[in-house]
Design an enzyme around this catalytic site. Sequence first.
Site, PDB file in Angstrom:
ATOM      1  CG  HIS A 135      -6.383   7.997  -0.594  1.00 31.50           C
ATOM      2  ND1 HIS A 135      -6.743   6.652  -1.714  1.00 31.50           N
ATOM      3  CD2 HIS A 135      -5.346   7.402  -0.937  1.00 31.50           C
ATOM      4  CE1 HIS A 135      -6.267   6.367  -2.236  1.00 31.50           C
ATOM      5  NE2 HIS A 135      -4.668   7.262  -1.561  1.00 31.50           N
ATOM      6  CG  ASP A 212     -10.429   5.168   3.601  1.00 28.23           C
ATOM      7  OD1 ASP A 212      -9.573   3.573   4.195  1.00 28.23           O
ATOM      8  OD2 ASP A 212     -10.234   5.792   2.625  1.00 28.23           O
ATOM      9  CD  GLN A 215      -2.850   4.566   5.360  1.00 25.34           C
ATOM     10  OE1 GLN A 215      -1.904   3.621   6.356  1.00 25.34           O
ATOM     11  NE2 GLN A 215      -2.284   4.975   4.476  1.00 25.34           N
ATOM     12  CE  LYS A 238      -2.904   1.498   2.023  1.00 24.02           C
ATOM     13  NZ  LYS A 238      -2.284   2.583   1.493  1.00 24.02           N
ATOM     14  CB  CYS A 375      -3.925   8.927  -3.489  1.00 31.50           C
ATOM     15  SG  CYS A 375      -2.575   7.765  -4.788  1.00 31.50           S
TER      16      CYS A 375
HETATM   17  N1  C6P Z   1      -2.612   5.224   0.193  1.00 29.99           N
HETATM   18  C1  C6P Z   1      -0.732   5.655   0.432  1.00 29.99           C
HETATM   19  O1  C6P Z   1       0.821   5.775   0.016  1.00 29.99           O
HETATM   20  P1  C6P Z   1      -5.609   0.572  -1.861  1.00 29.99           P
HETATM   21  O2  C6P Z   1      -4.404   1.142  -2.814  1.00 29.99           O
HETATM   22  O3  C6P Z   1      -7.467   0.733  -3.008  1.00 29.99           O
HETATM   23  O4  C6P Z   1      -4.712  -0.501  -1.442  1.00 29.99           O
HETATM   24  O5  C6P Z   1      -6.204   1.581  -0.842  1.00 29.99           O
HETATM   25  C2  C6P Z   1      -6.315   3.306  -1.421  1.00 29.99           C
HETATM   26  C3  C6P Z   1      -6.272   3.947  -0.289  1.00 29.99           C
HETATM   27  C4  C6P Z   1      -7.792   3.997   0.770  1.00 29.99           C
HETATM   28  N2  C6P Z   1      -7.913   5.086   1.678  1.00 29.99           N
HETATM   29  C5  C6P Z   1      -6.876   5.733   2.580  1.00 29.99           C
HETATM   30  C6  C6P Z   1      -6.837   6.447   3.542  1.00 29.99           C
HETATM   31  C7  C6P Z   1      -5.287   4.964   1.804  1.00 29.99           C
HETATM   32  O6  C6P Z   1      -3.472   4.966   2.417  1.00 29.99           O
HETATM   33  C8  C6P Z   1      -5.094   4.545   0.565  1.00 29.99           C
HETATM   34  C9  C6P Z   1      -4.032   3.980   0.190  1.00 29.99           C
HETATM   35  C10 C6P Z   1      -1.632   4.641   0.320  1.00 29.99           C
HETATM   36  O7  C6P Z   1      -1.519   6.508   0.773  1.00 29.99           O
HETATM   37  C11 C6P Z   1      -1.211   4.448  -1.579  1.00 29.99           C
HETATM   38  S1  C6P Z   1      -1.567   6.149  -2.449  1.00 29.99           S
END
Ligand code: C6P
Length: 417
Positions: A135, A212, A215, A238, A375
């Site tokens: 991401h 990271d 998910q 999430k 993203c």
């Molecule tokens: N992915 C998706 O729709 P944040 O936005 O900081 O809470 O999370 C960022 C992020 C980082 N790593 C992974 C693997 C992610 O999936 C995400 C967030 C969302 O896939 C929003 S783009």
Amino acid sequence: MELNATFKMPSTKPLMDVEQIRKNFPILQRKVHNKPLVYFDNAATSQKPKQVIEAIGFYYKNYNANIHRSIHELGEEATEKYEEAHKKTADFINADSYQNIVFTKNTTESLNLLAYSLTAKLKKNDEIVVSQMEHHSNFVPWQQLAKQRGLRLKFIEIDKDGNLDKNSIKKNITKKTKIVSLTHISNVLGTINPVEKIAKIAHENGALMVVDGAQAAPHMPVDVKKLDADFYAFSGHKMLGPTGIGVLYGKKELLEEMQPFLYGGEMIREVRFDDTKFNDLPWKFEAGTMNIAEAIGLSAAIDYLNKIGMDNVQKHDRELVEYAMGQLKGIDGIKIYGPDERDAVISFNLGNIHAHDVAQVLDSEGVAIRAGHHCCMPLMSVLGVAATARASFYLYNTEKEIDVFVNALNKVNRVFA
Ligand code: C6P
């Protein structure tokens, strides 16, 4: 005062009663375009149970105050619940102590904190290894750090199934590597990466392992000790919690030696005209007035997930994704990205129909999915597409909803025939 509002938790352990769980989520009762809502955009953000919504309301109605500074009853109550949120989060991922848990605003901020604060450990030509499936949050901070400091950013390639290529892992992680930063579960492919094995390779080469977990933490039991992750980042929103609260787990000795990310109030022990002593962990990394209500909301979300059991959540999500994969394979023109064995995410395209058009027709049927690059623009270029449609599931989703989704996809094919 009793700080826990008297919520009735669903008594679903050891088996999940999804219909009971669904009653806890007010939003699932609403309609969209006059159709029952089928919410399949959980990888973007999950819905919130009333236990979480009410815990936040209860804080604001009963003990709203600033933490760590106000010497009055409300301040002490708010501090107690804020600190308890750190302890619960530590237990949730099997960390040793609340001192390993830094609250941030989201995964993105947790990873930026690392890219900023680890810079002192790096010198010109050192290497950072990420993968092609990252991401942007686990990509751009390292890319920019590499540019600023003259470091080399390397990429573990993915194979044709969407798993990390084993040879590429071996080839890229070497004695020159200082940081390996990988996603635990891909938000596009659903791939569950073998981070425990990769952490071992990273450590054998003297590198730090950053994970990271955006998910993964919502969908499976996470044990940072078993993974031997040096750092693990995830977001509250999430995993049934509110937006505005994220987590950075770090090994204590590493957090101790790192420079703070933000300076200001509360992160200090003593400030003189000529110098500053920083506060103990984790407060050294939590500058200014923090996201108190959001931390309390996260705490309630963790209670909710613990009550159900993360093993049960994982089993439910994986059963749903398996069912969905089976159903989707029968749809005309569908191309699914990623491996068969995956977590609760399915990215796909339908023939030449644009992913946004697919999402729009699904929306008219009450089915909420995401379409776009998610993203992950570098990954899209590897897949050779500009965008995909993506359905992602969670603990309140059902096979019946997947049937609605499949029927709606057949409608997309009819509309664009
Ligand atoms: N992915 C998706 O729709 P944040 O936005 O900081 O809470 O999370 C960022 C992020 C980082 N790593 C992974 C693997 C992610 O999936 C995400 C967030 C969302 O896939 C929003 S783009």
